[in-house]
Design an enzyme around this catalytic site. Structure first.
Site, short mmCIF file in Angstrom:
data_model
loop_
_atom_site.label_atom_id
_atom_site.label_comp_id
_atom_site.label_asym_id
_atom_site.label_seq_id
_atom_site.Cartn_x
_atom_site.Cartn_y
_atom_site.Cartn_z
N ASN A 151 98.55 -109.19 -91.59
CA ASN A 151 97.74 -108.52 -90.57
C ASN A 151 98.31 -108.64 -89.15
OD1 ASN A 151 97.04 -111.26 -90.84
ND2 ASN A 151 95.10 -110.92 -89.79
N CYS A 184 91.35 -112.32 -88.82
CA CYS A 184 90.52 -113.46 -89.21
C CYS A 184 89.46 -113.73 -88.15
CB CYS A 184 91.38 -114.69 -89.46
SG CYS A 184 92.53 -115.01 -88.14
N GLU A 213 95.60 -121.83 -91.85
CA GLU A 213 94.63 -120.97 -91.15
C GLU A 213 94.18 -119.94 -92.17
OE1 GLU A 213 93.18 -121.38 -88.41
OE2 GLU A 213 94.46 -122.93 -87.54
N GLU A 249 96.94 -124.72 -84.05
CA GLU A 249 98.12 -123.93 -83.74
C GLU A 249 98.07 -123.53 -82.27
OE1 GLU A 249 99.94 -121.65 -86.81
OE2 GLU A 249 97.96 -121.09 -87.52
N GLY A 300 95.61 -120.57 -99.75
CA GLY A 300 95.70 -121.75 -98.88
C GLY A 300 95.46 -123.04 -99.64
O1 TXE Z 1 96.77 -112.97 -98.98
P1 TXE Z 1 97.56 -114.21 -99.57
P2 TXE Z 1 97.01 -111.40 -99.25
C1 TXE Z 1 92.53 -112.44 -97.11
C2 TXE Z 1 91.95 -111.03 -97.06
C3 TXE Z 1 92.89 -110.28 -97.94
C4 TXE Z 1 93.20 -111.28 -99.01
C5 TXE Z 1 94.48 -111.08 -99.77
O2 TXE Z 1 90.68 -111.03 -97.62
O3 TXE Z 1 92.28 -109.16 -98.48
O4 TXE Z 1 93.28 -112.51 -98.30
O5 TXE Z 1 95.57 -110.86 -98.87
C6 TXE Z 1 101.88 -115.80 -99.67
N1 TXE Z 1 102.34 -119.93 -102.65
N2 TXE Z 1 93.39 -112.72 -95.98
O6 TXE Z 1 97.28 -111.13 -100.69
O7 TXE Z 1 97.79 -114.06 -101.00
C7 TXE Z 1 101.90 -114.29 -99.59
O8 TXE Z 1 103.11 -113.77 -100.12
C8 TXE Z 1 102.74 -119.73 -101.39
C9 TXE Z 1 92.75 -113.23 -94.82
O9 TXE Z 1 98.00 -110.92 -98.29
O10 TXE Z 1 96.85 -115.44 -99.10
C10 TXE Z 1 101.76 -114.08 -98.10
O11 TXE Z 1 103.00 -114.31 -97.45
N3 TXE Z 1 102.54 -118.58 -100.73
C11 TXE Z 1 93.69 -113.89 -93.88
C12 TXE Z 1 100.76 -115.19 -97.71
O12 TXE Z 1 100.85 -116.16 -98.76
C13 TXE Z 1 101.90 -117.60 -101.37
C14 TXE Z 1 95.00 -113.18 -93.69
C15 TXE Z 1 99.31 -114.70 -97.61
O13 TXE Z 1 98.97 -114.09 -98.84
C16 TXE Z 1 101.44 -117.74 -102.70
C17 TXE Z 1 95.53 -112.67 -94.95
C18 TXE Z 1 101.68 -118.99 -103.33
N4 TXE Z 1 101.28 -119.24 -104.58
C19 TXE Z 1 94.72 -112.45 -96.02
N5 TXE Z 1 100.84 -116.59 -103.08
C20 TXE Z 1 93.06 -114.15 -92.53
N6 TXE Z 1 91.76 -114.36 -92.49
O14 TXE Z 1 93.75 -114.16 -91.52
C21 TXE Z 1 100.92 -115.75 -102.03
N7 TXE Z 1 101.57 -116.34 -101.00
#
Ligand code: TXE
Length: 480
Positions: A148, A280, A246, A457, A229
């Site tokens: 995002n 977020c 975060e 952060e 996370g």
């Molecule tokens: O998130 P992911 P995604 C929420 C929001 C969104 C949903 C899915 O609801 O619709 O999450 O988004 C990496 N080990 N938010 O799929 O999966 C992944 O490649 C290590 C809210 O994008 O959490 C990416 O670089 N890393 C949030 C990062 O993690 C891994 C912002 C985030 O991906 C991994 C984003 C693993 N096993 C999504 N699997 C906010 N509130 O700011 C994936 N990744």
């Protein structure tokens, strides 16, 4: 364009490549980007491990110069790179350009931190003994970022990591590799030695465990979903690495009975639908006191209807498309669920535009209760709920009744009400007469409970995560 991974000072192809698609026009391919496999991820960690001691041994001023030069380049190229960011992520052009500028400012702020990193000199309980509390780098840091904010979030993790003498392995979100690639390109050309910053693009599911679970990784900074996370935390903690997470928000924006309603409507629209609601810090729960509820909702609905949804890079667009198909599906699922739980839905329809894209009209969910699913879970789209409450007491208790705790806001003309809200809020950030989103780069950023884990952060506080203290006791002259 083709974007390669960057490992040990070399641009290298991945084990495969994936297209980067414009969400405003699904026929427009922004570029092809390399995908790293586990071996490349391990190579990146090896390179960072080898390079880190030399990088840490440089004077802070030398590290500062590189960050400052890279920051200058981002600021100079804000229009060009902002256009690219809007094209790949879908936020409007002003939002895209603003984000590049923000990334430039972040790099320059942390350039200053590289020379400012202070230790402390204290007296001892023992005569003649002096105590120096020094701050040293943590070592190798894995940085994992979401889609995002494709350049600002990477910048606010990578810049302090580098400023304080750490080496970095950076994995951006698979959806938005172009902005991340350019950030690395700019930093590398600014003079980073080989191995200090490594870029491995690709799927978190494939290489995430390697990047977080390798014993040579000393710290992991992650922004993303709560579920991922937790997994990152377990993997990093399994070998004792420090972790900073975060995650989501379900941020309340309270509209008190004495609020300036024009300002409150403008703040709610910006907080809820800015960046297509994909923040977020989005104002996703609008908690409105009964006596002004109907008038506020009428004005809010009118302002919502004036939002122009369209191609992110078109001049008249005020809200871009949703970032991808799965996020769009998630948004629609929550809208349907809210309707089935009794909400009166305004907007939330799919829209046709000149090009095929993920266009959704901003949705207001009126008449929801704080216990409805849509008010408990993060939607992460242009979807805002309205919750009616009797008075300020009920508003504050609804605002705090959430498992998240990132940011919270209030619109009021009363100093007493705003002070009460500020003190009683259980969020990590509080906004008064401002939307819940919109933060500065020189102050701490972060939440409480399910929103965040680990040190804050941004700003000066960033050094708490990226440095480790060393306490030195020195008896120099026993007679002094
Ligand atoms: O998130 P992911 P995604 C929420 C929001 C969104 C949903 C899915 O609801 O619709 O999450 O988004 C990496 N080990 N938010 O799929 O999966 C992944 O490649 C290590 C809210 O994008 O959490 C990416 O670089 N890393 C949030 C990062 O993690 C891994 C912002 C985030 O991906 C991994 C984003 C693993 N096993 C999504 N699997 C906010 N509130 O700011 C994936 N990744």
């Amino acid at each position: 364009m083709f974007g390669a991974n960057y490992v040990d000072g070399q641009w290298i192809d991945g084990s495969s490549a994936v297209p980067d698609i414009n969400p405003s026009d699904l026929d427009d391919v922004v570029g092809e980007f390399a995908r790293a496999d586990r071996t490349q991820a391990e190579d990146a960690i090896s390179a960072a491990t080898a390079a880190q001691p030399h990088w840490a041994a440089l004077p802070g001023a030398a590290r500062a110069e590189i960050l400052d030069r890279a920051g200058d380049e981002l600021l100079a190229r804000a229009d060009e790179l902002g256009d690219l960011l809007s094209r790949e992520e879908g936020k409007t052009l002003p939002e895209g350009v603003g984000e590049i500028r923000r990334a430039g400012q972040i790099l320059k702020f942390h350039a200053g931190e590289a020379v400012r990193n202070p230790g402390e000199l204290l007296g001892s309980v023992r005569p003649g003994v002096e105590i120096l509390v020094d701050r040293e780098p943590v070592g190798v840091v894995t940085v994992i970022t979401p889609w995002n904010f494709p350049i600002a979030i990477p910048a606010w993790k990578i810049a302090p990591a580098l400023a304080h003498g750490n080496a970095v392995v950076f994995k951006p979100a698979d959806l938005v590799p172009a902005s991340a690639w350019h950030l690395v390109d700019v930093l590398v050309r600014a003079g980073l030695p080989a191995g200090v910053l490594n870029l491995v693009m690709g799927s978190g599911r494939e290489i995430g465990d390697t990047l977080t679970g390798d014993v040579r990784v000393n710290a992991v900074s992650f922004t993303g979903s709560t579920v991922t996370g937790q997994r990152v935390r377990e993997s990093a903690h399994s070998h004792g690495a420090r972790v900073q997470l975060e995650m989501g928000g379900k941020n309340p924006l309270v509209i008190a009975d004495d609020a300036d309603l024009d300002a409150a409507v403008a703040g709610a629209i910006e907080g809820s639908f800015g960046s297509t609601g994909q923040r977020c810090t989005a104002s996703s729960r609008l908690i409105v006191v009964d006596s002004i509820h109907d008038e506020f909702v009428d004005r809010l609905a009118a302002a919502r209807a004036r939002i122009v949804v369209g191609d992110a890079r078109h001049g008249d667009t005020t809200m871009g498309p949703v970032a991808d198909a799965s996020q769009l599906e998630q948004d629609r699922r929550y809208i349907d669920l809210a309707r089935s739980q009794g909400a009166d839905v305004v907007g939330g329809e799919l829209l046709d535009r000149a090009t095929p894209g993920h266009y959704l009209s901003p949705a207001l969910l009126i008449g929801t209760r704080n216990e409805d699913t849509v008010n408990r879970e993060e939607v992460f789209g242009p979807v805002a709920s309205v919750i009616r409450v009797a008075d300020l007491d009920e508003a504050i208790s609804a605002a705090n009744d959430t498992e998240f705790g990132l940011t919270a806001g209030i619109y009021t003309r009363s100093l007493a009400a705003s002070t009460r809200f500020r003190k009683q809020s259980t969020a990590g950030m509080v906004m008064v007469n401002l939307p819940t989103a919109g933060v500065d780069y020189h102050v701490p950023f972060g939440g409480r409970r399910a929103s965040s884990f680990g040190p804050r952060e941004q700003g000066r506080d960033a050094r708490d995560f990226y440095t480790s203290t060393k306490t030195c006791y020195v008896l120099g002259d026993p007679t002094s």
